[in-house]
Design an enzyme around this catalytic site. Structure first.
Site, PDB file in Angstrom:
ATOM      1  N   ARG A 190      11.362  -2.320  11.154  1.00  0.00           N
ATOM      2  CA  ARG A 190      10.326  -1.839  12.057  1.00  0.00           C
ATOM      3  C   ARG A 190      10.097  -2.839  13.185  1.00  0.00           C
ATOM      4  NH1 ARG A 190       5.454  -0.060   8.156  1.00  0.00           N
ATOM      5  NH2 ARG A 190       4.330  -1.242   9.754  1.00  0.00           N
ATOM      6  N   ARG A 230      -9.337   1.435   8.626  1.00  0.00           N
ATOM      7  CA  ARG A 230      -8.940   0.074   8.938  1.00  0.00           C
ATOM      8  C   ARG A 230     -10.039  -0.684   9.649  1.00  0.00           C
ATOM      9  NH1 ARG A 230      -3.268   0.671   8.888  1.00  0.00           N
ATOM     10  NH2 ARG A 230      -2.228  -1.339   9.069  1.00  0.00           N
ATOM     11  N   LYS A 241       0.836  -1.207   0.000  1.00  0.00           N
ATOM     12  CA  LYS A 241       0.000   0.000   0.000  1.00  0.00           C
ATOM     13  C   LYS A 241       0.866   1.251   0.000  1.00  0.00           C
ATOM     14  CE  LYS A 241      -1.915  -0.989   3.957  1.00  0.00           C
ATOM     15  NZ  LYS A 241      -1.227  -2.280   4.234  1.00  0.00           N
ATOM     16  N   ARG A 295      -0.644  -9.154  13.046  1.00  0.00           N
ATOM     17  CA  ARG A 295      -1.181  -8.098  12.175  1.00  0.00           C
ATOM     18  C   ARG A 295      -2.060  -8.694  11.087  1.00  0.00           C
ATOM     19  NH1 ARG A 295       4.186  -5.289  10.536  1.00  0.00           N
ATOM     20  NH2 ARG A 295       2.902  -4.030   9.147  1.00  0.00           N
TER      21      ARG A 295
HETATM   22  P1  AP5 Z   1       4.963  -1.658   1.763  1.00  0.00           P
HETATM   23  O1  AP5 Z   1       4.632  -0.784   0.601  1.00  0.00           O
HETATM   24  O2  AP5 Z   1       5.768  -1.084   2.863  1.00  0.00           O
HETATM   25  O3  AP5 Z   1       3.599  -2.336   2.299  1.00  0.00           O
HETATM   26  P2  AP5 Z   1       2.405  -1.752   3.137  1.00  0.00           P
HETATM   27  O4  AP5 Z   1       1.153  -2.363   2.580  1.00  0.00           O
HETATM   28  O5  AP5 Z   1       2.469  -0.268   3.235  1.00  0.00           O
HETATM   29  O6  AP5 Z   1       2.722  -2.466   4.528  1.00  0.00           O
HETATM   30  P3  AP5 Z   1       2.706  -1.894   6.006  1.00  0.00           P
HETATM   31  O7  AP5 Z   1       3.417  -2.892   6.869  1.00  0.00           O
HETATM   32  O8  AP5 Z   1       3.162  -0.484   6.059  1.00  0.00           O
HETATM   33  O9  AP5 Z   1       1.187  -1.997   6.294  1.00  0.00           O
HETATM   34  P4  AP5 Z   1       0.499  -1.991   7.598  1.00  0.00           P
HETATM   35  O10 AP5 Z   1      -0.868  -1.801   7.093  1.00  0.00           O
HETATM   36  O11 AP5 Z   1       0.677  -3.149   8.477  1.00  0.00           O
HETATM   37  O12 AP5 Z   1       1.262  -0.841   8.411  1.00  0.00           O
HETATM   38  P5  AP5 Z   1       0.885   0.662   8.772  1.00  0.00           P
HETATM   39  O13 AP5 Z   1       2.115   1.447   8.781  1.00  0.00           O
HETATM   40  O14 AP5 Z   1      -0.266   1.130   7.960  1.00  0.00           O
HETATM   41  O15 AP5 Z   1       5.665  -2.988   1.198  1.00  0.00           O
HETATM   42  C1  AP5 Z   1       6.134  -3.985   2.073  1.00  0.00           C
HETATM   43  C2  AP5 Z   1       7.512  -4.489   1.619  1.00  0.00           C
HETATM   44  O16 AP5 Z   1       7.364  -5.198   0.395  1.00  0.00           O
HETATM   45  C3  AP5 Z   1       8.520  -3.354   1.333  1.00  0.00           C
HETATM   46  O17 AP5 Z   1       9.804  -3.775   1.715  1.00  0.00           O
HETATM   47  C4  AP5 Z   1       8.423  -3.149  -0.185  1.00  0.00           C
HETATM   48  O18 AP5 Z   1       9.627  -2.658  -0.721  1.00  0.00           O
HETATM   49  C5  AP5 Z   1       8.106  -4.570  -0.663  1.00  0.00           C
HETATM   50  N1  AP5 Z   1       7.227  -4.582  -1.835  1.00  0.00           N
HETATM   51  C6  AP5 Z   1       6.169  -3.749  -2.097  1.00  0.00           C
HETATM   52  N2  AP5 Z   1       5.557  -4.069  -3.257  1.00  0.00           N
HETATM   53  C7  AP5 Z   1       6.238  -5.166  -3.746  1.00  0.00           C
HETATM   54  C8  AP5 Z   1       6.095  -5.982  -4.920  1.00  0.00           C
HETATM   55  N3  AP5 Z   1       5.119  -5.759  -5.826  1.00  0.00           N
HETATM   56  N4  AP5 Z   1       6.964  -7.001  -5.077  1.00  0.00           N
HETATM   57  C9  AP5 Z   1       7.953  -7.262  -4.162  1.00  0.00           C
HETATM   58  N5  AP5 Z   1       8.145  -6.519  -3.045  1.00  0.00           N
HETATM   59  C10 AP5 Z   1       7.296  -5.479  -2.826  1.00  0.00           C
HETATM   60  O19 AP5 Z   1       0.370   0.453  10.261  1.00  0.00           O
HETATM   61  C11 AP5 Z   1       1.228   0.036  11.297  1.00  0.00           C
HETATM   62  C12 AP5 Z   1       0.458  -0.043  12.592  1.00  0.00           C
HETATM   63  O20 AP5 Z   1      -0.039   1.265  12.945  1.00  0.00           O
HETATM   64  C13 AP5 Z   1      -0.778  -0.931  12.583  1.00  0.00           C
HETATM   65  O21 AP5 Z   1      -0.455  -2.281  12.837  1.00  0.00           O
HETATM   66  C14 AP5 Z   1      -1.618  -0.281  13.688  1.00  0.00           C
HETATM   67  O22 AP5 Z   1      -1.143  -0.686  14.948  1.00  0.00           O
HETATM   68  C15 AP5 Z   1      -1.324   1.184  13.523  1.00  0.00           C
HETATM   69  N6  AP5 Z   1      -2.283   1.866  12.641  1.00  0.00           N
HETATM   70  C16 AP5 Z   1      -2.022   2.494  11.469  1.00  0.00           C
HETATM   71  N7  AP5 Z   1      -3.149   2.993  10.922  1.00  0.00           N
HETATM   72  C17 AP5 Z   1      -4.164   2.676  11.779  1.00  0.00           C
HETATM   73  C18 AP5 Z   1      -5.562   2.884  11.768  1.00  0.00           C
HETATM   74  N8  AP5 Z   1      -6.189   3.528  10.760  1.00  0.00           N
HETATM   75  N9  AP5 Z   1      -6.295   2.411  12.820  1.00  0.00           N
HETATM   76  C19 AP5 Z   1      -5.699   1.766  13.833  1.00  0.00           C
HETATM   77  N10 AP5 Z   1      -4.378   1.522  13.900  1.00  0.00           N
HETATM   78  C20 AP5 Z   1      -3.618   1.972  12.887  1.00  0.00           C
HETATM   79 MG    MG Z   2       2.872   1.079   4.829  1.00  0.00          MG
END
Ligand code: AP5
Ligand code: MG
Length: 214
Positions: free
Chosen positions: A160, A88, A13, A171
């Site tokens: 992270r 979410r 994402k 997660r």
């Molecule tokens: P990346 O693009 O980083 O993936 P992502 O979907 O952004 O993954 P996140 O881990 O950031 O998602 P998340 O939803 O768990 O975390 P968030 O920060 O939102 O890609 C992942 C990896 O794969 C990278 O190394 C990339 O280079 C690689 N990659 C990408 N595309 C690829 C491809 N096509 N092929 C190969 N490799 C690829 O949330 C973190 C925490 O914050 C949550 O767990 C929660 O505790 C809290 N939080 C955040 N938002 C909320 C909310 N709205 N409500 C409640 N809690 C929240």
């Molecule tokens: Mg992310």
């Protein structure tokens, strides 16, 4: 143009949202990045959010919703934005919809980046993140120019805290229980689009551009 990115943790994402933001000239708004910046700066919000994030749990809606609504009310979001990591929960989606309704607006696209659980855990262990500017790398797929250093701002890259295998499993469970229902929610609104997130990230982006238009 107002866009929501849906998808499991690690689906890509953030990677795609950054490319969308750049191409279409709209801000990339990531609640995860906002929380991580607060953790890094030692704010009260950051300390509170970290308790949940480190366990792979969602940060409570009371903390999350206000931050997001304040962010999208800023001037730079007037013409649109790409939301990454919000909503979410169905409650978060309802609150966002209500806020948009009030200003006669709506979400244009909810893009689901579809990646099966098996692929996710492998991806996460290779991810490296910059906690200063939010840039993301992958030790195999997207390595930084100098090992461990952010290309964009020169700060140190880290694994992270929530990318450890055990937390990733939590997660994923939380995603299936609380976030996946949003796919049906936005399908019913007629704005859902799905892309295959398992292919090369350039090809994922090409599919998204096919949906959003040149
Ligand atoms: P990346 O693009 O980083 O993936 P992502 O979907 O952004 O993954 P996140 O881990 O950031 O998602 P998340 O939803 O768990 O975390 P968030 O920060 O939102 O890609 C992942 C990896 O794969 C990278 O190394 C990339 O280079 C690689 N990659 C990408 N595309 C690829 C491809 N096509 N092929 C190969 N490799 C690829 O949330 C973190 C925490 O914050 C949550 O767990 C929660 O505790 C809290 N939080 C955040 N938002 C909320 C909310 N709205 N409500 C409640 N809690 C929240
Ligand atoms: Mg992310």
């Amino acid at each position: 143009m107002k866009i929501i990115m849906l998808g499991a943790p690690g689906a890509g994402k953030g990677t795609q949202a950054k490319m969308i933001a750049e191409k279409y000239g709209i801000p990339h708004v990531s609640t995860g990045d906002i929380f991580r910046a607060n953790i890094k700066n030692g704010t009260e919000l950051g300390m509170e959010a970290k308790k949940y994030m480190d366990k792979g749990l969602l940060v409570p809606d009371e903390l999350t919703v206000k931050i997001l609504l304040d962010r999208v009310a800023k001037e730079d979001c007037a013409k649109g934005y790409v939301l990454d990591g919000f909503p979410r929960t169905i409650h978060q989606a309802d609150v966002l919809e209500e806020a948009l309704n009030k200003i006669g607006d709506k979400i244009d696209f909810a893009i689901d980046v579809d990646v099966p659980d098996e692929n996710i855990i492998r991806r996460m262990s290779g991810r490296r993140a910059c906690l200063s500017c939010g840039a993301t790398y992958h030790i195999e797929h997207v390595p930084p120019k100098a090992e461990g250093i952010c290309d964009k701002c020169g700060q140190e890259l880290v694994l992270r805290d929530d990318d450890k295998a055990e937390t990733v499993k939590n997660r994923l469970n939380v995603y299936h229980e609380q976030t996946q229902p949003l796919i049906e929610f936005y399908e019913k609104k007629g704005v859902l689009k799905s892309v295959d997130g398992t292919v090369d990230m350039k090809d994922v982006f090409a599919a998204i551009v096919g949906i959003l238009g040149e």
